[in-house]
Design a protein around this motif. Structure first.
Motif, short mmCIF file in Angstrom:
data_model
loop_
_atom_site.label_atom_id
_atom_site.label_comp_id
_atom_site.label_asym_id
_atom_site.label_seq_id
_atom_site.Cartn_x
_atom_site.Cartn_y
_atom_site.Cartn_z
N UNK A 157 31.58 41.75 41.35
CA UNK A 157 31.36 40.45 41.96
C UNK A 157 31.16 39.42 40.84
N UNK A 158 32.06 38.43 40.79
CA UNK A 158 32.01 37.39 39.77
C UNK A 158 31.60 36.07 40.40
N UNK A 217 36.10 38.58 43.77
CA UNK A 217 35.81 40.01 43.83
C UNK A 217 36.99 40.79 43.24
N UNK A 218 36.67 41.74 42.37
CA UNK A 218 37.69 42.62 41.81
C UNK A 218 37.38 44.05 42.26
N UNK A 235 42.40 45.10 42.18
CA UNK A 235 42.74 44.15 43.24
C UNK A 235 41.83 42.94 43.14
N UNK A 236 42.40 41.75 43.31
CA UNK A 236 41.64 40.51 43.21
C UNK A 236 41.54 39.85 44.59
N UNK A 237 40.30 39.59 45.02
CA UNK A 237 40.03 38.96 46.31
C UNK A 237 39.28 37.64 46.11
N UNK A 238 39.60 36.66 46.93
CA UNK A 238 38.80 35.44 46.98
C UNK A 238 37.56 35.69 47.82
N UNK A 263 47.33 42.44 42.93
CA UNK A 263 46.85 43.72 42.44
C UNK A 263 47.68 44.11 41.22
N UNK A 264 47.01 44.60 40.20
CA UNK A 264 47.67 45.08 38.99
C UNK A 264 47.40 46.57 38.85
#
Length: 231
Positions: free
Chosen positions: A47-48, A59-60, A76-79, A87-88
């Motif tokens: 959580x950033x 959120x990653x 995965x990157x979420x707002x 997603x990488x």
């Protein structure tokens, strides 16, 4: 079969089992491997918070997979509203990118077209180059994202109240929005500094003037993430 044979066989099986469970097999051979995300098949959510603005969160979701392609780590990157952005998928050994997935204008998951697949340098002197093309947010537009990442320094930083060794990278980013039919295009360039901490992975990033500055605030479980997003 005599007793000695069974003893040798059991010892051999024990050695094989130990080698399969050896944590060292879950460590990347990349020079910066210890600064990347730990290999763990249980999803973990980072959580950033944007400390420059206070309210914005990101959120990653990080998890590992062992399949026919070998061992790899997915980020995965979420707002903050729960929308998946991209997603990488990283190969564990080399940390090269296997594929890049984005969510398009119709909120559907699409595989981007990779031209360059490195986001982690192979040494302190080398440059990691990444280039990915995917659909834009308007009809008939495409986006080309290009990143050149260079090693900056290694220093101790604070991560969740602990002093941890971190590697800093400077990203030179170029995003080009273009229409393949009209040939119109619009280009943006900027720099981002990324902090990868030993035993954690990415824990912080900011732009040149720190008007955008995200820092790891906490790490939560998959269940906590689902409960949070369902509220």
């Amino acid at each position: 079969m005599n007793k000695a044979f069974w003893i040798i066989l059991c010892v051999f099986v024990g050695i094989v089992s130990c080698s399969e469970e050896n944590p060292e097999t879950n460590v990347s051979s990349n020079v910066f491997g210890t600064y990347f995300y730990p290999y763990d098949t249980i999803p973990t959510i980072y959580v950033f918070r944007d400390v420059a603005n206070g309210l914005e969160e990101e959120f990653h979701r990080v998890f590992s997979i062992n399949d026919s392609e070998g061992k790899h780590i997915v980020v995965e990157v979420y707002k903050e509203d729960g929308r998946l952005l991209e997603a990488l998928n990283y190969n564990l050994d080399s940390l090269d990118i296997i594929d890049h997935m984005i969510v398009d204008r119709n909120l559907e998951k699409k595989k981007a077209e990779l031209f360059k697949n490195k986001l982690m340098p192979d040494s302190k002197e080398s440059t990691a180059s990444f280039a990915s093309r995917f659909a834009g947010f308007k009809d008939s537009t495409m986006i080309l994202k290009e990143v050149d990442r260079l090693y900056d320094s290694t220093q101790e930083i604070d991560v969740l109240g602990k002093k941890v060794s971190a590697t800093l990278f400077t990203d030179h980013i170029r995003m080009t929005l273009f229409n393949p039919f009209t040939k119109e295009e619009n280009e943006g360039k900027w720099e981002i500094t990324n902090y990868f901490a030993s035993g954690y992975g990415l824990v912080e990033w900011h732009n040149a003037d720190r008007s955008i500055h995200y820092r790891l605030e906490k790490i939560i479980s998959q269940d906590e993430f689902v409960n949070f997003m369902s509220k």
